[in-house]
Design an enzyme around this catalytic site. Sequence first.
Site, mmCIF file in Angstrom:
data_model
loop_
_atom_site.group_PDB
_atom_site.id
_atom_site.type_symbol
_atom_site.label_atom_id
_atom_site.label_comp_id
_atom_site.label_asym_id
_atom_site.label_seq_id
_atom_site.Cartn_x
_atom_site.Cartn_y
_atom_site.Cartn_z
ATOM 1 N N GLY A 15 12.985 6.088 5.305
ATOM 2 C CA GLY A 15 13.947 5.008 5.067
ATOM 3 C C GLY A 15 15.195 5.537 4.384
ATOM 4 O O GLY A 15 15.124 6.381 3.495
ATOM 5 N N ARG A 76 11.907 7.783 11.944
ATOM 6 C CA ARG A 76 10.478 8.041 11.759
ATOM 7 C C ARG A 76 10.041 8.913 12.945
ATOM 8 O O ARG A 76 10.520 8.741 14.065
ATOM 9 C CB ARG A 76 9.691 6.731 11.774
ATOM 10 C CG ARG A 76 10.305 5.647 10.883
ATOM 11 C CD ARG A 76 9.851 5.710 9.466
ATOM 12 N NE ARG A 76 10.384 4.612 8.657
ATOM 13 C CZ ARG A 76 10.293 4.547 7.347
ATOM 14 N NH1 ARG A 76 9.677 5.506 6.680
ATOM 15 N NH2 ARG A 76 10.793 3.528 6.678
ATOM 16 N N ASP A 107 7.822 10.024 -0.045
ATOM 17 C CA ASP A 107 6.508 10.664 -0.009
ATOM 18 C C ASP A 107 6.153 11.174 1.391
ATOM 19 O O ASP A 107 5.699 12.311 1.549
ATOM 20 C CB ASP A 107 5.442 9.672 -0.491
ATOM 21 C CG ASP A 107 4.063 10.294 -0.538
ATOM 22 O OD1 ASP A 107 3.780 11.026 -1.499
ATOM 23 O OD2 ASP A 107 3.265 10.053 0.384
ATOM 24 N N THR A 129 14.525 7.493 -2.203
ATOM 25 C CA THR A 129 13.833 6.297 -1.737
ATOM 26 C C THR A 129 14.117 5.151 -2.691
ATOM 27 O O THR A 129 14.068 5.336 -3.916
ATOM 28 C CB THR A 129 12.311 6.512 -1.625
ATOM 29 O OG1 THR A 129 11.668 5.252 -1.425
ATOM 30 C CG2 THR A 129 11.735 7.166 -2.866
ATOM 31 N N ASP A 131 12.275 2.739 -3.301
ATOM 32 C CA ASP A 131 11.033 2.183 -3.846
ATOM 33 C C ASP A 131 10.638 2.744 -5.211
ATOM 34 O O ASP A 131 9.752 2.189 -5.865
ATOM 35 C CB ASP A 131 9.880 2.412 -2.866
ATOM 36 C CG ASP A 131 10.025 1.569 -1.602
ATOM 37 O OD1 ASP A 131 10.606 0.484 -1.700
ATOM 38 O OD2 ASP A 131 9.562 2.012 -0.538
ATOM 39 N N ASP A 133 8.840 5.217 -5.969
ATOM 40 C CA ASP A 133 7.381 5.391 -5.974
ATOM 41 C C ASP A 133 6.915 6.836 -5.858
ATOM 42 O O ASP A 133 5.769 7.093 -5.488
ATOM 43 C CB ASP A 133 6.758 4.569 -4.842
ATOM 44 C CG ASP A 133 7.263 4.979 -3.465
ATOM 45 O OD1 ASP A 133 8.260 5.731 -3.376
ATOM 46 O OD2 ASP A 133 6.675 4.526 -2.464
ATOM 47 N N ARG A 175 6.921 -2.087 0.007
ATOM 48 C CA ARG A 175 5.703 -2.286 0.797
ATOM 49 C C ARG A 175 4.453 -1.935 0.003
ATOM 50 O O ARG A 175 3.447 -2.629 0.064
ATOM 51 C CB ARG A 175 5.773 -1.436 2.070
ATOM 52 C CG ARG A 175 4.729 -1.818 3.119
ATOM 53 C CD ARG A 175 4.860 -0.945 4.357
ATOM 54 N NE ARG A 175 6.225 -0.922 4.853
ATOM 55 C CZ ARG A 175 6.693 -0.011 5.706
ATOM 56 N NH1 ARG A 175 5.902 0.950 6.142
ATOM 57 N NH2 ARG A 175 7.942 -0.051 6.123
#
Length: 324
Positions: A15, A76, A107, A129, A131, A133, A175
């Site tokens: 992303g 992707r 990741d 990212t 996120d 994360d 997500r």
Amino acid sequence: MAEKGKTIGVLTSGGDAPGMNAAIRAVVRSALYKGMKVKGIKRGYAGLLQEEIIDMEARHVSDTIQRGGTILQTARCMEFMEEEGQKAGADMCKKHGIECLVVIGGDGSFRGAEALAQHGISVIGIPGTIDLDIGCTDYTIGFDTAVNTAMQAIDKVRDTSTSHERCSIIEVMGRHAGYIALNCGIANGAEDILVPEFYDYDEQKLVDNIIATRKRGKKHHIIINAEGIGNSIGMAKRIEAATGMETRASILGHMQRGGSPTVKDRVTATMMGCYAVDLVEQDKYNRLVIERSGVITDVDLAEGLATKKEVDAYQMEICKRMSI
């Protein structure tokens, strides 16, 4: 120190995140400053397999630091998840003389980099990212911009929610991680925050809280819902039926990925990009560039990928205190 004249590659994968262009720019200009050559790989690992590789000069990254998205584009790549695809990617790097590949992503992108390392390609990862994360780093490029974009949108929804004395469920990205939802919940003064790490899917608790806050005189109710929980539209219908309070769902979606990056994302991306090139100069490979306690540093790739990250339970408690 490494000899000058090294050739490095750079790609963005997964992303997109605001600040990726600042990181690309830093890698390119820092490498050129140190006498290295830079190969830009378009569309991530998919572009690597398709040999979408260009020589990059300083002019390629001019007027890009303020732009969202990624000038190298991203995609992707299911093919790269297979051994055959990974070997083909390593062979392509060798064909173009890429001695180290700088991967900007999350990741999944770093898992791909780890696979390339196992096929003999030196890699360095830069965490990009929204996120937040990646367990081994306190910060990932793009989060600050994304969370500010979401915060501003939620403020606007809150205005109309107050005007109509309405319950608003606002779905933000995340997500598998609830960092955007959690931070927006605190910053926007939400009554409820639903994150994958903590939500027990007991909607009756939401209903009870809405009824309780209305009895205390609140005229609206804001629920921040992480993408990983989703189903905001169905949730809104069920809550309205159970409480009698008009309830609407707003899904912010990919607007959170776009936009001009904030100062934090531009500066952090620039620092991380330059640090990655310093690692190449030092022949220090298969590393992840990270931020820890405000300092840009690095960790071993495998060690970094093995590190887990958890949402702060204390922050969740603070949200509850603030919603009374």
